[in-house]
Structures are given as C-alpha cells and as structure tokens.
Design an enzyme around this catalytic site. Sequence first.
Site, PDB file in Angstrom:
ATOM      1  N   GLY A   9      13.474  27.839  43.838  1.00 53.46           N
ATOM      2  CA  GLY A   9      12.725  29.125  43.236  1.00 53.46           C
ATOM      3  C   GLY A   9      11.401  29.542  44.055  1.00 53.46           C
ATOM      4  N   GLY A  12       9.089  26.934  45.370  1.00 57.24           N
ATOM      5  CA  GLY A  12       9.756  25.980  46.236  1.00 57.24           C
ATOM      6  C   GLY A  12      10.056  26.677  47.616  1.00 57.24           C
ATOM      7  N   ALA A 128       3.587  32.718  42.611  1.00 65.86           N
ATOM      8  CA  ALA A 128       4.607  33.344  43.487  1.00 65.86           C
ATOM      9  C   ALA A 128       5.795  34.084  42.477  1.00 65.86           C
ATOM     10  CB  ALA A 128       5.315  32.280  44.644  1.00 65.86           C
ATOM     11  N   LYS A 183      -4.946  23.605  32.786  1.00 68.26           N
ATOM     12  CA  LYS A 183      -3.868  24.561  33.034  1.00 68.26           C
ATOM     13  C   LYS A 183      -3.134  24.580  31.804  1.00 68.26           C
ATOM     14  CE  LYS A 183      -0.585  26.123  36.473  1.00 68.26           C
ATOM     15  NZ  LYS A 183       0.585  25.982  37.350  1.00 68.26           N
ATOM     16  N   ASN A 187      -1.940  27.849  29.791  1.00 63.82           N
ATOM     17  CA  ASN A 187      -0.329  28.223  29.625  1.00 63.82           C
ATOM     18  C   ASN A 187       0.022  28.239  28.159  1.00 63.82           C
ATOM     19  OD1 ASN A 187       0.371  26.539  32.837  1.00 63.82           O
ATOM     20  ND2 ASN A 187       0.325  28.830  32.422  1.00 63.82           N
ATOM     21  N   ASN A 191       1.478  32.041  27.592  1.00 61.68           N
ATOM     22  CA  ASN A 191       2.892  32.234  28.036  1.00 61.68           C
ATOM     23  C   ASN A 191       3.712  32.408  26.743  1.00 61.68           C
ATOM     24  OD1 ASN A 191       1.501  31.292  30.282  1.00 61.68           O
ATOM     25  ND2 ASN A 191       3.403  30.017  31.011  1.00 61.68           N
ATOM     26  N   ASN A 201       0.163  39.851  30.411  1.00 58.09           N
ATOM     27  CA  ASN A 201      -0.753  38.866  30.151  1.00 58.09           C
ATOM     28  C   ASN A 201      -2.002  39.804  29.559  1.00 58.09           C
ATOM     29  OD1 ASN A 201       0.691  36.747  30.984  1.00 58.09           O
ATOM     30  ND2 ASN A 201      -0.764  36.445  32.679  1.00 58.09           N
ATOM     31  N   SER A 253       4.057  36.821  32.524  1.00 56.00           N
ATOM     32  CA  SER A 253       3.906  35.187  32.707  1.00 56.00           C
ATOM     33  C   SER A 253       5.504  34.646  32.812  1.00 56.00           C
ATOM     34  CB  SER A 253       3.273  34.520  31.208  1.00 56.00           C
ATOM     35  OG  SER A 253       4.457  34.456  30.199  1.00 56.00           O
ATOM     36  N   GLU A 266       9.767  26.702  29.493  1.00 53.90           N
ATOM     37  CA  GLU A 266       9.097  25.299  29.460  1.00 53.90           C
ATOM     38  C   GLU A 266       8.402  25.018  28.421  1.00 53.90           C
ATOM     39  OE1 GLU A 266       8.433  24.642  34.287  1.00 53.90           O
ATOM     40  OE2 GLU A 266       7.131  26.250  33.393  1.00 53.90           O
TER      41      GLU A 266
HETATM   42  O1  KPL Z   1       0.399  30.175  34.838  1.00 53.48           O
HETATM   43  C1  KPL Z   1       0.676  31.274  34.329  1.00 53.48           C
HETATM   44  C2  KPL Z   1       2.257  31.678  34.205  1.00 53.48           C
HETATM   45  O2  KPL Z   1       2.687  32.452  33.932  1.00 53.48           O
HETATM   46  O3  KPL Z   1       2.815  30.565  33.997  1.00 53.48           O
HETATM   47  C3  KPL Z   1      -0.198  32.309  33.983  1.00 53.48           C
HETATM   48  C4  KPL Z   1      -1.621  31.715  34.302  1.00 53.48           C
HETATM   49  C5  KPL Z   1      -0.391  32.574  32.627  1.00 53.48           C
HETATM   50  C6  KPL Z   1      -0.295  33.538  34.776  1.00 53.48           C
HETATM   51  O4  KPL Z   1       0.787  34.478  34.126  1.00 53.48           O
END
Ligand code: KPL
Length: 304
Positions: A9, A12, A128, A183, A187, A191, A201, A253, A266
């Site tokens: 992805g 990666g 990315a 983090k 999220n 998310n 977002n 996100s 996830e």
């Molecule tokens: O980490 C992110 C994600 O989309 O998984 C954020 C920080 C929310 C940025 O979109």
Amino acid sequence: MRIVILGTGALGCLFAARLASQAEVWMLGTWAEGVAAIQRSGICVSEDGHTWRAEVHAVNDPAAVSEAHVALLLVKSYQTERAAAWAARCLAPDGLAITLQNGLDNGPRLAAAVGEARAVVGVTFEGATLLAPGHVRHAGRGPTYIATRPQIAARVEHIASLLREAEFHAQTTEDVEALIWSKAVVNAAINPLTALWRVPNGELLTNTDRRSLLAALAREGAAVAQARGVRLLFDDPVQRVEQVCRDSATNRSSMLQDVERGRPTEIDSINGVIVAEGRRLGVPTPVNEIIWRLVRGLPHHHIR
Ligand code: KPL
C-alpha cells in the site's frame, strides 16, 4: 542488508522506494495489482512537485525471501496475523520484525508469530496516499519512532540510522507506548466519525454536534491511556484532536478511505482496544463503544 516490507500500500511503497538506495528491498503482498505494477515498472513516488522511481523486488510468495535482516509491517491492522506469519518465514534468526502500523494491538500479535526477542513496535507519522498500484503520493512528513531495549539496542540503532540515510526522521525511543497511544487517541476520535459521516477531517469542527462527539471520544481514550499509566504527549486531548483536524482539514482519513473503497477498517485495533482496555481498567468508554459498533455495523464491513 536485506529488508522485506510486508504490504504494497501507500506507506509500504514509500518506505520501500526510499530504502532501495540503502538496502536490498523486497516487497511482499497479497494484492495482485500492486505486486504486478511494482514488478513491471518499480515504485513511483510523487512528492514536492516531482515524481521519481525506485526498483525493488516484489513477490506474493513468502518462500521467495529468506534470511532478511529486517521485516517492516505496513499492512492494515486486520492483516497483521498473516503478515506476521510471513515475516517469521522470511526473517534471519537474528532479524527484527518492526510494526509501523496503526492500532494498539499489533505488537503482541507480531510477537506471537516471530517471538518476543525479534518483535519490535514502532510508529510513523508519515502520510502517504496511493494514487494507483505502485504509485504513491508522499502527502505529509512526520517522525518515525522505533522502540528499543537493551538486548537489541545496537540493531535498532543501525536500522534507525539506515532510515535516516533514506531521509526519514527516525528516532529510537524507550517509551513507544506514549507514542502509540497518543496517535490512537487522535485516530479513535477522528477516523470513525469521518468514516460514518463521510466528511474530511476539518468538517468535524463545523458544528457543535460533531465537535461534542469528537471531544467525548478523545476524552475517553485519554482517560483509558492515563489509567494504563501511559504518558500521553499532550495535556489536553480535545485541543490536540481539534488541532489535528485543523492541520489536516482537507484530508480524508484512512478509515473514510477504507469505507469508501468497501474495505474493512481498523476500528477493532483502535476504538475496539480502547473499549476493551477501558473495561479491564474500570474506565467507562460508552461513546467509543457505540461508535465502534456503528462502524462494525456498516454495510460490507468484514469482521475479523
Ligand atoms: O492518521 C490519520 C488517519 O487518517 O489515519 C489522521 C491523523 C486522522 C489524518 O487523516
């Protein structure tokens, strides 16, 4: 140094392309179009207004790679078991498998497959987006942290310096829990709400209903982290989450992208773990629990 990257992805591809100048890089994945594109024309990276290419090996069979010094896990958290089993097959006895995935439950699953001694947890704030199979847009820069411990300190430092030579801002840390939970709290708030409401977002800040749910999710996640003894990187989780929404206002996100593509999310490894840890520690997480079930109940959401 032989490095195998599990996952073809966006991240990666970014890590593989950058590391290709420093090491023998193999990409291992199950996504046929991704593997085929990389075999055909290498990885294509678009960043800072230009595009460059890197040649790496790409395969879909773990038997093709052996004696790797490093395995980097960059698959979705619901694919961890398979990727970890493949890493175990590819790694040298003194190799290290490093997870840089989203989520709170990858470390133990990786350790179950490769053994505690070879399992390493990390976190990356690189951003990315995959534009096409094998073609990644480097969307945002951020640090990458790898957890170290005395038994593996020299090998981890060597890998961090290799990543720095590949132009990643890589550091080692002894407190990776602080990073992973910091983090995950962000999220867990952003998310699922963006995925349920299908908004970028920044839109989470545009009315009080959205803001209040965002804040409730962030506060619950931070309370669980605190009860677990984790030192979060911020004092005020609501302020932090709102700041991320402003900084990434136009981002869709990763969970929203998953839902839009009809893929699993996830959610179990983020909000699901916060709920489970909350239960274990006696911290109520009613909002995380409802949101977790709402996302799991989305049409086409496959459950692990
Ligand atoms: O980490 C992110 C994600 O989309 O998984 C954020 C920080 C929310 C940025 O979109």
